[in-house]
Design a protein around this motif. Structure first.
Motif, PDB file in Angstrom:
ATOM      1  N   UNK A  52       0.839  -1.201   0.000  1.00  0.00           N
ATOM      2  CA  UNK A  52       0.000   0.000   0.000  1.00  0.00           C
ATOM      3  C   UNK A  52       0.874   1.250   0.000  1.00  0.00           C
ATOM      4  N   UNK A  53       0.326   2.336  -0.483  1.00  0.00           N
ATOM      5  CA  UNK A  53       1.083   3.581  -0.570  1.00  0.00           C
ATOM      6  C   UNK A  53       1.506   4.150   0.766  1.00  0.00           C
ATOM      7  N   UNK A  54       0.882   3.696   1.854  1.00  0.00           N
ATOM      8  CA  UNK A  54       1.229   4.200   3.182  1.00  0.00           C
ATOM      9  C   UNK A  54       2.480   3.551   3.755  1.00  0.00           C
ATOM     10  N   UNK A  55       2.932   2.473   3.163  1.00  0.00           N
ATOM     11  CA  UNK A  55       4.090   1.738   3.699  1.00  0.00           C
ATOM     12  C   UNK A  55       5.388   2.397   3.255  1.00  0.00           C
ATOM     13  N   UNK A 124       0.672   0.974   6.590  1.00  0.00           N
ATOM     14  CA  UNK A 124       0.919   1.634   7.865  1.00  0.00           C
ATOM     15  C   UNK A 124      -0.359   2.299   8.337  1.00  0.00           C
ATOM     16  N   UNK A 125      -0.859   1.949   9.532  1.00  0.00           N
ATOM     17  CA  UNK A 125      -2.076   2.570  10.056  1.00  0.00           C
ATOM     18  C   UNK A 125      -1.910   4.073  10.233  1.00  0.00           C
ATOM     19  N   UNK A 126      -3.034   4.786  10.204  1.00  0.00           N
ATOM     20  CA  UNK A 126      -2.995   6.236  10.352  1.00  0.00           C
ATOM     21  C   UNK A 126      -2.826   6.653  11.804  1.00  0.00           C
ATOM     22  N   UNK A 127      -2.946   5.711  12.736  1.00  0.00           N
ATOM     23  CA  UNK A 127      -2.689   5.995  14.150  1.00  0.00           C
ATOM     24  C   UNK A 127      -1.631   5.017  14.642  1.00  0.00           C
ATOM     25  N   UNK A 128      -0.960   5.386  15.694  1.00  0.00           N
ATOM     26  CA  UNK A 128       0.133   4.560  16.202  1.00  0.00           C
ATOM     27  C   UNK A 128      -0.392   3.309  16.881  1.00  0.00           C
ATOM     28  N   UNK A 168      -8.265   3.040   9.237  1.00  0.00           N
ATOM     29  CA  UNK A 168      -8.189   2.928   7.786  1.00  0.00           C
ATOM     30  C   UNK A 168      -8.067   1.507   7.301  1.00  0.00           C
ATOM     31  N   UNK A 169      -8.323   0.537   8.179  1.00  0.00           N
ATOM     32  CA  UNK A 169      -8.125  -0.864   7.814  1.00  0.00           C
ATOM     33  C   UNK A 169      -9.005  -1.277   6.646  1.00  0.00           C
ATOM     34  N   UNK A 170     -10.318  -1.030   6.743  1.00  0.00           N
ATOM     35  CA  UNK A 170     -11.222  -1.455   5.673  1.00  0.00           C
ATOM     36  C   UNK A 170     -10.884  -0.756   4.356  1.00  0.00           C
TER      37      UNK A 170
END
Length: 268
Positions: A52-55, A124-128, A168-170
């Motif tokens: 995913x683009x967040x990684x 990477x989740x949007x929260x820690x 943002x999991x789903x």
């Protein structure tokens, strides 16, 4: 010729940089090959599909473009299905039905788990993780200290469905489903992607007891088509006999009825 101009020309002669494949990229291909046994995904493609683009590894390539293609592929096959079943009915709002059944969050909630994408997708989740673990009230004892961060993260998400959307999991998992569709269409062609849609996607978004998903009046035909194509575990590479290609015939008929109207409109 000036030195600067020669230098600018030399930049055009450089060979394109290949997509960097991680040392563990085989695990991505192995996962997709296990979910779809009749297909064999190249490691490079599988790695891109499942990044995913967040990684942080997204700088080397991610699934954004494949997700874009996959969304259009899903929508095209779904609209053809709706039109072939309800071609004599005019009361359906196709745009609304498409958004209701192919919503990214819905795909992430109901299709991604069937493909076990949460086990392998890089994101990477949007929260820690600290925030998630606080919701879970996990006490980091010496025994739990041996557990991996991913395991704790999975526990936190499982125990707190209310925060799944904020994480943002789903959404991310839905993007991954679309990316798989885009990757299959790119690598194996439209026929395989079409069969994948009717056997691995559509049956999982019927959702008879919910307001979202495919409307109930289309459920029977969706299941009939799924069985004709080999069922949810059928071979995706099997060429269907012409006598059994009921859906394709309906779709061709639907397209043929639309084409003359477009030609007439264009010539008017």
């Amino acid at each position: 010729m000036s030195r600067i101009f020669r230098r600018s020309l030399s930049s055009f002669k450089r060979a394109p940089q290949p997509f960097p494949v991680a040392e563990d990229s085989a695990q991505f291909a192995a996962h997709l090959n296990n979910v779809f046994p009749s297909l064999r995904f190249p490691p490079e493609l599988a790695q891109r599909i499942l990044t995913h683009g967040s990684h942080k590894a997204a700088i080397h390539g991610h699934n954004g473009r494949l997700s874009f293609v996959g969304r259009r592929v899903l929508e095209s096959y779904y609209l053809l299905f709706l039109h072939s079943v309800a071609r004599n009915q005019n009361q359906h709002d196709y745009e609304y039905l498409s958004s209701r059944a192919l919503n990214t969050y819905l795909l992430g909630e109901h299709v991604a788990p069937r493909w076990s994408l949460g086990r392998i997708l890089r994101w990477t989740p949007t929260v820690s993780q600290d925030v998630l673990l606080a919701h879970k009230n996990i006490k980091k004892s010496s025994a739990k200290a041996k557990q991996s961060a991913d395991f704790e993260l999975e526990n936190a998400l499982t125990g707190n469905p209310g925060i799944v959307r904020s994480v943002g999991l789903y959404k991310v998992m839905g993007d991954a489903v679309q990316s798989v569709m885009g990757g299959v269409y790119h690598q194996f062609g439209g026929s395989v992607a079409h069969r994948l849609f009717h056997t691995r996607v559509l049956p999982h978004i019927l959702l008879p007891d919910k307001a979202e998903g495919v409307p109930v009046e289309f459920h029977h035909q969706a299941l009939v088509i799924c069985e004709r194509m080999g069922g949810v575990d059928g071979n995706l590479l099997v060429q269907e006999p012409a006598s059994n290609r009921a859906l394709s015939e309906l779709e061709i008929e639907a397209v043929e009825t639309v084409q003359p109207k477009r030609v007439a409109a264009a010539s008017a």
